[in-house]
Design an enzyme around this catalytic site. Sequence first.
Site, short mmCIF file in Angstrom:
data_model
loop_
_atom_site.label_atom_id
_atom_site.label_comp_id
_atom_site.label_asym_id
_atom_site.label_seq_id
_atom_site.Cartn_x
_atom_site.Cartn_y
_atom_site.Cartn_z
N GLY A 89 24.45 -7.91 15.05
CA GLY A 89 24.42 -7.14 15.20
C GLY A 89 24.09 -5.72 13.98
N THR A 90 25.13 -6.26 12.74
CA THR A 90 25.30 -5.43 11.91
C THR A 90 24.09 -4.84 11.02
OG1 THR A 90 27.49 -6.47 11.76
CG2 THR A 90 26.90 -4.49 9.79
N TYR A 91 23.28 -5.92 11.08
CA TYR A 91 21.80 -5.98 10.31
C TYR A 91 20.55 -6.42 11.22
CZ TYR A 91 25.45 -7.23 6.68
OH TYR A 91 26.20 -7.53 5.93
N ASP A 113 20.21 3.12 1.68
CA ASP A 113 21.70 2.50 2.35
C ASP A 113 22.38 2.27 1.91
OD1 ASP A 113 22.36 2.93 5.01
OD2 ASP A 113 21.35 0.77 6.13
N GLY A 130 26.96 -11.77 11.27
CA GLY A 130 27.21 -10.38 11.61
C GLY A 130 27.31 -9.31 12.67
C1 4QG Z 1 22.90 -12.05 4.49
C2 4QG Z 1 26.32 -15.03 5.27
C3 4QG Z 1 28.14 -12.31 6.41
C4 4QG Z 1 22.49 -9.68 5.29
C5 4QG Z 1 19.61 -8.96 5.35
C6 4QG Z 1 22.96 -12.93 3.36
C7 4QG Z 1 20.79 -8.58 5.71
C8 4QG Z 1 24.39 -12.44 4.88
C9 4QG Z 1 25.80 -13.44 5.38
O1 4QG Z 1 24.05 -11.92 5.69
N1 4QG Z 1 24.32 -13.64 3.89
C10 4QG Z 1 26.86 -11.74 5.99
C11 4QG Z 1 27.43 -14.76 5.94
C12 4QG Z 1 22.23 -10.87 4.49
C13 4QG Z 1 28.90 -13.50 6.03
C14 4QG Z 1 20.84 -10.83 4.27
C15 4QG Z 1 29.64 -14.06 7.12
C16 4QG Z 1 19.85 -9.88 4.26
N2 4QG Z 1 30.49 -13.07 7.71
O2 4QG Z 1 30.89 -15.13 6.86
CL1 4QG Z 1 18.73 -7.72 5.31
#
Ligand code: 4QG
Length: 325
Positions: free
Chosen positions: A36-38, A156, A34
């Site tokens: 920096g998104t999270y 959110d 991500g």
């Molecule tokens: C999470 C996996 C994008 C994010 C929080 C779990 C924030 C992902 C993810 O993000 N899995 C996201 C793969 C997560 C991708 C869990 C991708 C918890 N673009 O391939 Cl707070």
Amino acid sequence: MKSLFGLFPYNPNMIGLESLDDPSDTWEIVDTIGKGTYGKVYKVNNKKDGSLAAVKILDPISDVDEEIEAEYNILQSLPNHPNVVKFYGMFYKADQYVGGQLWLVLELCNGGSVTDLVKSMLKCGQRLEEAVISYILYGALQGLQHLHNNRIIHRDVKGNNILLTTEGGVKLVDFGVSAQLTSARLRRNTSVGTPFWMAPEVIACEQQYDYSYDVRCDVWSLGITAIELADGDPPLSDMHPVKALFKIPRNPPPTLCKPERWCRGFSYFISQCLIKDFEKRPSVIHLLEHPFIRQAHGKDMALQKQLAELINTQQQYGSIAKTRI
Ligand code: 4QG
């Protein structure tokens, strides 16, 4: 609160960092997620059984403050639900120089966010079909129902916090700003949410003292997310976020950019979510029976497959685009 805890060193609710395991014994970071998104979220591999997960790292940490404790309590006490990201555990990686890291290990959602999906489709001149949108919203509503039943407000809800699995599963993530309800209604005077998705009553609450809100702020945010799924961006996104915060309570409820492109049921669903007076806004249980959402009932399997295929196509397209650069 912090000082109160300090007075009672044996508070049993307090998580002792020393009692947490070191993540390095089990988990190794294999990728960044991500960008920096999270905050700091990484893909991790379980060295013992080869399984994959996501880890959210909070650092530097020297003691568990109220906010972290609240997030941990929410994650560990919440029963599993197919539409809410699973919690695998919390770890502590000590470092006496730069401060320790707290690791929250969560379910990996390899399909990415619904925001990423819509944006990559729009880039190819495509849009999400209404039936797929209703399936995504149906999943998000079921996840929210589970949270609300457990007295948790997400606070959110937005496309970036609705993640997909490559099998077409829909999962809510990021309870960083969630609040466990201690009374029917609760308000905290701290900044929460992301401006463009924030309900008018939450904004009012942050600016004045005599306002309150309840779980239905998540319904407003879901309505904004519905527009995002159709248009690619939430309303007012071309504005400075501070100006949007001023406008949201004063503007009429937003609508789809080009309503004529979509069925009336979709616009009607959005208008129900975006009723400005939250006392008049329907709850999640009510919206699960809305005709636009009901079209997804029973067709789950077919729509799940259709979504899985879309994710697959977009991911292939994305990786081809990347290798060309
Ligand atoms: C999470 C996996 C994008 C994010 C929080 C779990 C924030 C992902 C993810 O993000 N899995 C996201 C793969 C997560 C991708 C869990 C991708 C918890 N673009 O391939 Cl707070």
